[in-house]
Design a protein around this motif. Structure first.
Motif, PDB file in Angstrom:
ATOM      1  N   GLU A 290       0.816  -1.209   0.000  1.00  0.00           N
ATOM      2  CA  GLU A 290       0.000   0.000   0.000  1.00  0.00           C
ATOM      3  C   GLU A 290       0.854   1.266   0.000  1.00  0.00           C
ATOM      4  N   SER A 291       2.002   1.241   0.694  1.00  0.00           N
ATOM      5  CA  SER A 291       2.866   2.426   0.715  1.00  0.00           C
ATOM      6  C   SER A 291       3.414   2.721  -0.678  1.00  0.00           C
ATOM      7  N   ILE A 292       3.815   1.668  -1.383  1.00  0.00           N
ATOM      8  CA  ILE A 292       4.316   1.863  -2.744  1.00  0.00           C
ATOM      9  C   ILE A 292       3.198   2.388  -3.638  1.00  0.00           C
ATOM     10  N   ARG A 293       2.016   1.849  -3.467  1.00  0.00           N
ATOM     11  CA  ARG A 293       0.879   2.323  -4.257  1.00  0.00           C
ATOM     12  C   ARG A 293       0.587   3.799  -3.973  1.00  0.00           C
ATOM     13  N   LYS A 294       0.741   4.191  -2.729  1.00  0.00           N
ATOM     14  CA  LYS A 294       0.451   5.570  -2.327  1.00  0.00           C
ATOM     15  C   LYS A 294       1.476   6.550  -2.889  1.00  0.00           C
ATOM     16  N   TYR A 295       2.738   6.140  -2.924  1.00  0.00           N
ATOM     17  CA  TYR A 295       3.812   7.055  -3.318  1.00  0.00           C
ATOM     18  C   TYR A 295       4.158   6.970  -4.803  1.00  0.00           C
ATOM     19  N   VAL A 296       4.243   5.763  -5.335  1.00  0.00           N
ATOM     20  CA  VAL A 296       4.685   5.580  -6.726  1.00  0.00           C
ATOM     21  C   VAL A 296       3.461   5.681  -7.628  1.00  0.00           C
ATOM     22  N   ARG A 297       3.305   6.845  -8.245  1.00  0.00           N
ATOM     23  CA  ARG A 297       2.076   7.099  -8.998  1.00  0.00           C
ATOM     24  C   ARG A 297       2.348   7.620 -10.403  1.00  0.00           C
TER      25      ARG A 297
END
Length: 341
Positions: A290-297
């Protein structure tokens, strides 16, 4: 003195009269610019693609690419927002080679920077007005920013420029999203310091005057991999590296955290086909964490009409700088992204 003046000083207002956006075209650009800002601020969850040729060497080839990309953008607009790379100034490691449209508006002729500036504005203008897309460019020469700021919607600070104080300070006066790459060394602290400087107010001498900036809260990170001491490459899009990068982002306390993965350069080792795998792997990482999804956009993808590269402009729509994905592979990749996310 070793610097010799070859022209009179440029009048910025007169330059801006060339290819000036007005009416419905200006309104359409402003609307897309607001959409892009919302994406960077996390108010719109669409994925950002900064995509297009490594360098915009041929106006008609770039426009043909833009027409195709515009049609595809309309099909995938519910999940993907695309800004087209119209890169008109190219950094050269040793100062040799093709330096971009701004230097050489006609690749068959000698450099001509005054006409090059007109050619740069005209190309951005034509992409915007003829296709409805908005454009990205690299801020290689920070002094040139006022000459294009009314046309360019996304500015990139390259790996060689991100350590430069003037680039950082000029970026702090930009009111559009500005991606700042990690340096070629791969040192992420350097990149984050650059973002910090860009997000805060600055005071400096710029174009012969003392200036103050407001700070740019839309400055953000682009991960492009690194060069090793032995001349190899070291990717920085892997799962564990992304988690460490996110932790460092949080420690800096920066506004609007946003990471773009540059799928070429030292992430791919300039093997342009690897861009497809890098996108796929990153999408898997986003789905898993979820953190990667939140930041890597976002992704930055080098793409043109034809696969690969060439040394001289013989094949229409084939890069004369770094190798790019051709259109067929580009279209398939964008559709795959749209289906996956």
């Amino acid at each position: 003195m070793g610097i010799h003046k070859r022209s009179t000083s440029l009048d910025i207002d007169k330059v801006k009269e060339l290819s000036k956006l007005e009416g419905e075209f200006l309104a359409a650009k402003n609307q897309r610019d607001e959409e892009l800002k919302r994406i960077i601020r996390g108010e719109d969850d669409r994925l950002l693609l900064v995509i297009g040729p490594c360098s915009s060497d041929n106006e008609e080839a770039v426009l043909e690419y833009a027409r195709r990309l515009s049609k595809l953008q309309e099909e995938v607009k519910d999940k993907i927002f695309m800004v087209m790379r119209v890169y008109t100034a190219k950094p050269r490691t040793n100062g040799e080679g093709y330096k971009g449209l701004v230097h050489q508006p006609d690749t068959s002729k000698l450099p001509d920077l005054i006409n090059g500036i007109a050619a740069v504005r005209n190309l951005h203008y034509r992409v915007i007005t003829e296709t409805g897309l908005t454009t990205a460019d690299e801020m290689l020469y920070s002094a040139n920013y006022p000459l294009v700021e009314d046309l360019v919607s996304y500015h990139a600070i390259g790996a060689r420029s991100v350590e430069d104080q003037e680039h950082r300070f000029v970026a702090s006066g930009v009111d559009m999203p500005t991606g700042m790459k990690n340096p070629t060394s791969g040192n992420l602290t350097v990149m984050f310091n650059g973002i910090y400087a860009a997000q805060n107010k600055q005071n400096f001498i710029y174009r012969d005057a003392e200036v103050d900036t407001d700070g740019n809260p839309l400055a953000h990170a682009i991960l492009r991999g690194a060069n090793t001491e032995k001349g190899g490459y070291e990717p920085n899009y892997y799962y564990d590296i992304l988690l460490k990068t996110i932790k460092q982002y949080e420690q800096f306390g920066l506004k609007n955290p946003f990471i773009v993965i540059d799928t070429n350069h030292d992430n791919s080792g300039k093997n342009y086909l690897e861009q497809i795998r890098i996108v796929r792997q990153t999408l898997i990482n986003r789905a898993w964490n979820e953190s990667i999804r939140k930041y890597v956009r976002g992704f930055m993808i080098e793409s043109y009409l034809e696969d690969g590269r060439q040394d001289s402009p013989e094949v229409f729509g084939k890069s004369i700088t770094d190798p790019c994905l051709g259109w067929e592979k580009t279209e398939a990749l964008i559709r795959e992204i749209h289906q996956t996310i």
